[in-house]
Design an enzyme around this catalytic site. Structure first.
Site, PDB file in Angstrom:
ATOM      1  N   CYS A   1      46.002 -73.487 -26.117  1.00 35.03           N
ATOM      2  CA  CYS A   1      47.020 -73.155 -27.116  1.00 35.03           C
ATOM      3  C   CYS A   1      46.736 -71.820 -27.798  1.00 35.03           C
ATOM      4  CB  CYS A   1      47.092 -74.243 -28.185  1.00 35.03           C
ATOM      5  SG  CYS A   1      47.333 -75.895 -27.537  1.00 35.03           S
TER       6      CYS A   1
ATOM      7  N   GLN B   1      23.224 -65.755 -25.061  1.00 37.34           N
ATOM      8  CA  GLN B   1      23.355 -66.603 -26.239  1.00 37.34           C
ATOM      9  C   GLN B   1      22.017 -67.058 -26.806  1.00 37.34           C
ATOM     10  OE1 GLN B   1      25.853 -67.320 -28.151  1.00 37.34           O
ATOM     11  NE2 GLN B   1      27.418 -66.320 -26.914  1.00 37.34           N
TER      12      GLN B   1
ATOM     13  N   SER C   1      22.610 -59.278 -24.374  1.00 38.70           N
ATOM     14  CA  SER C   1      23.487 -58.353 -25.082  1.00 38.70           C
ATOM     15  C   SER C   1      23.104 -58.300 -26.554  1.00 38.70           C
ATOM     16  CB  SER C   1      24.941 -58.805 -24.934  1.00 38.70           C
ATOM     17  OG  SER C   1      25.824 -57.873 -25.487  1.00 38.70           O
ATOM     18  N   ALA C   2      22.918 -57.099 -27.084  1.00 38.67           N
ATOM     19  CA  ALA C   2      22.360 -56.932 -28.429  1.00 38.67           C
ATOM     20  C   ALA C   2      23.254 -57.484 -29.527  1.00 38.67           C
ATOM     21  CB  ALA C   2      22.069 -55.454 -28.689  1.00 38.67           C
ATOM     22  N   HIS C   3      24.578 -57.377 -29.383  1.00 37.91           N
ATOM     23  CA  HIS C   3      25.438 -57.819 -30.490  1.00 37.91           C
ATOM     24  C   HIS C   3      25.438 -59.333 -30.653  1.00 37.91           C
ATOM     25  CE1 HIS C   3      28.363 -58.361 -27.200  1.00 37.91           C
ATOM     26  NE2 HIS C   3      28.986 -59.205 -28.000  1.00 37.91           N
TER      27      HIS C   3
ATOM     28  N   GLY D   1      26.174 -56.366 -22.228  1.00 36.02           N
ATOM     29  CA  GLY D   1      25.716 -57.519 -21.479  1.00 36.02           C
ATOM     30  C   GLY D   1      26.497 -57.708 -20.193  1.00 36.02           C
ATOM     31  N   THR D   2      27.794 -57.440 -20.244  1.00 37.84           N
ATOM     32  CA  THR D   2      28.617 -57.552 -19.037  1.00 37.84           C
ATOM     33  C   THR D   2      28.163 -56.550 -17.981  1.00 37.84           C
ATOM     34  OG1 THR D   2      30.541 -58.389 -20.225  1.00 37.84           O
ATOM     35  CG2 THR D   2      30.960 -57.281 -18.138  1.00 37.84           C
TER      36      THR D   2
END
Length: 463
Positions: free
Chosen positions: A320, A177, A194-196, A69-70
């Site tokens: 944090c 998403q 993105s497939a994952h 996807g990136t």
């Protein structure tokens, strides 16, 4: 062990696993070759492209497969910006885009271009009018996610797309998403995914470019995927990605209704069972499976470790838990509390019993972490006859989230109503969390002042 981080990656769908194994036997050859094995591989690639294009809502010849996807985002933005370079070099993005978009925007600026970040409201959504107002005569491209990866808020894609169309600016939509849950509203010019994120294998991305969109990917052109994605196609993974996308879409309506009910339960019960919690993101216009909340006076890293010890896998945007000690850019843009941040994103098939156990475990975990940090148990006590107008200075320099806010909460009751507490802090999270604490506690955040080290955050006690 309940896995509640589907926004990062969804477990491999059974259909993806079956398609992957079958394609390993049938799709290993070069789909560009004319012999029998190559033709068989080409048929699999074409079928996968047609299935993916149907889910996206575009023509098969408008869609290519990429390694991630990136990669899709980087290629889509670079190609659109280069293709419209005669128009100008201005780019518009929202302040809560995925880091891949923001990194591309920064690289574009470093190369001589410019970009404008459109702010969001406290739910994480852009105002379509404000977005349209950021478009200029030299704007080459606009980018907007379909839904936020950290808080789940859905963006007004159709309204923004209409404004872009009126201005003659192509809109790239990052649908990573949301694509598994349904098609993106019409009006976009480029789309990435993105497939994952929907249960396909990692290593497969989608890039769709509508016909008529000027697109010229800089650098050497490859011979595959219309020259828009270099290298040999990972055909087994592509076949599995397309097959699983079709499968999850068939299940999406029923599963979305079921998971939305579970998320609604988390949203209401966390706020009821855990004191001093802010549930963030739009409560209605959101992804069905995702909820994010932040807990006052909590070390986010410790909280995640304690939940992991109790067999719950969740994520966080808290500073944090970050090696950079800076809060999530999404939470920062929204102006909400970042400390003790927890993102729960339920994968398909999540059992209601697992959610119930999470809600039983969470209050005790948060209370234990607060006790270790010496956090106040409840609202500050009334002042013990302080001198009128007396103010306090709290030195929290060198102390990290959530300690500056804890120190503020401990002493706010020691000053009279109308007096101030000044917190000295060099923790980046304090800039976000102290104003958020004031809003939650009904105190006045006066502002930030320069200090010898870090910053001085001034709070006035109202009651």
């Amino acid at each position: 062990m309940p896995y509640f981080d589907a926004a990062s990656a969804v477990p491999l769908h059974p259909v993806a696993r079956q398609a992957l194994l079958a394609a390993l036997d049938e799709g290993w050859a070069d789909p560009a070759r004319l012999y029998r094995e190559g033709r068989r591989a080409r048929l699999l690639l074409d079928a996968a492209r047609e299935a993916a294009a149907e889910a996206v809502g575009c023509r098969p010849d408008e869609l290519v497969f990429t390694p991630s996807g990136t990669s899709s985002v980087h290629a889509g933005m670079a190609g659109a910006l280069s293709g419209r370079r005669r128009v100008g070099r201005h780019l518009v993005v929202s302040a809560v885009e995925h880091s891949s978009v923001l990194h591309s925007a920064a690289a574009h600026e470093a190369g001589g271009g410019s970009f404008t970040e459109v702010p969001v409201d406290r739910t994480g959504a852009v105002d379509p009018a404000a977005y349209a107002g950021a478009l200029r005569a030299d704007t080459a491209l606009a980018c907007l996610q379909s839904a936020n990866h950290e808080v789940g808020t859905e963006q007004p894609v159709a309204e923004v797309a209409a404004g872009c169309a009126e201005a003659g600016v192509p809109l790239l939509v990052d649908a990573a998403q949301s694509l598994g849950w349904g098609p993106v509203a019409s009006g976009w010019s480029l789309l990435t995914a993105s497939a994952h994120k929907w249960g396909g294998p990692a290593g497969v991305g989608l890039l769709a470019v509508r016909k008529g969109t000027r697109f010229a990917l800089p650098g050497p052109a490859g011979e595959r995927e219309s020259g828009r994605s270099p290298g040999f196609e990972n055909l087994p993974a592509i076949v599995a990605a397309a097959a699983s996308l079709r499968a999850v879409r068939a299940e999406a309506a029923a599963e979305a209704e079921r998971l939305r009910a579970l998320v609604d339960r988390i949203r209401s019960e966390v706020a009821r069972r855990v004191p001093d919690v802010e549930v963030v993101g739009d409560p209605e216009r959101r992804l069905p499976h995702l909820v994010t909340f932040s807990c006052l006076y909590v070390d986010g890293e410790t909280l995640l470790h304690e939940l992991d010890r109790r067999e719950f896998s969740v994520s966080s945007g808290s500073s944090c838990t970050s090696s950079t000690l800076t809060p999530s850019h999404v939470l920062k843009a929204m102006g909400v509390l970042s400390e003790g941040n927890v993102r729960v994103s339920l994968p398909p098939g999540t059992a209601g019993a697992d959610v119930d156990r999470f809600l039983e475990v969470l209050p005790g975990v948060v209370a234990d972490v607060r006790t270790r940090l010496g956090a106040p148990v409840s609202a500050p006590p009334p002042p013990a006859a302080p001198a009128p107008g007396a103010s306090l200075v709290v030195d929290a320099l060198g102390r990290r989230c959530p300690v500056p806010v804890i120190e503020l909460a401990k002493v706010i009751g020691e000053v009279a109503v109308g007096a101030t507490v000044t917190v000295l802090a060099d923790d980046e999270a304090a800039r976000l969390d102290i104003p958020a604490w004031c809003e939650m506690r009904g105190q006045e955040y006066v502002g930030e002042e320069p200090a010898d080290r870090g910053s001085a955050y001034v709070v006035r006690r109202l009651g």
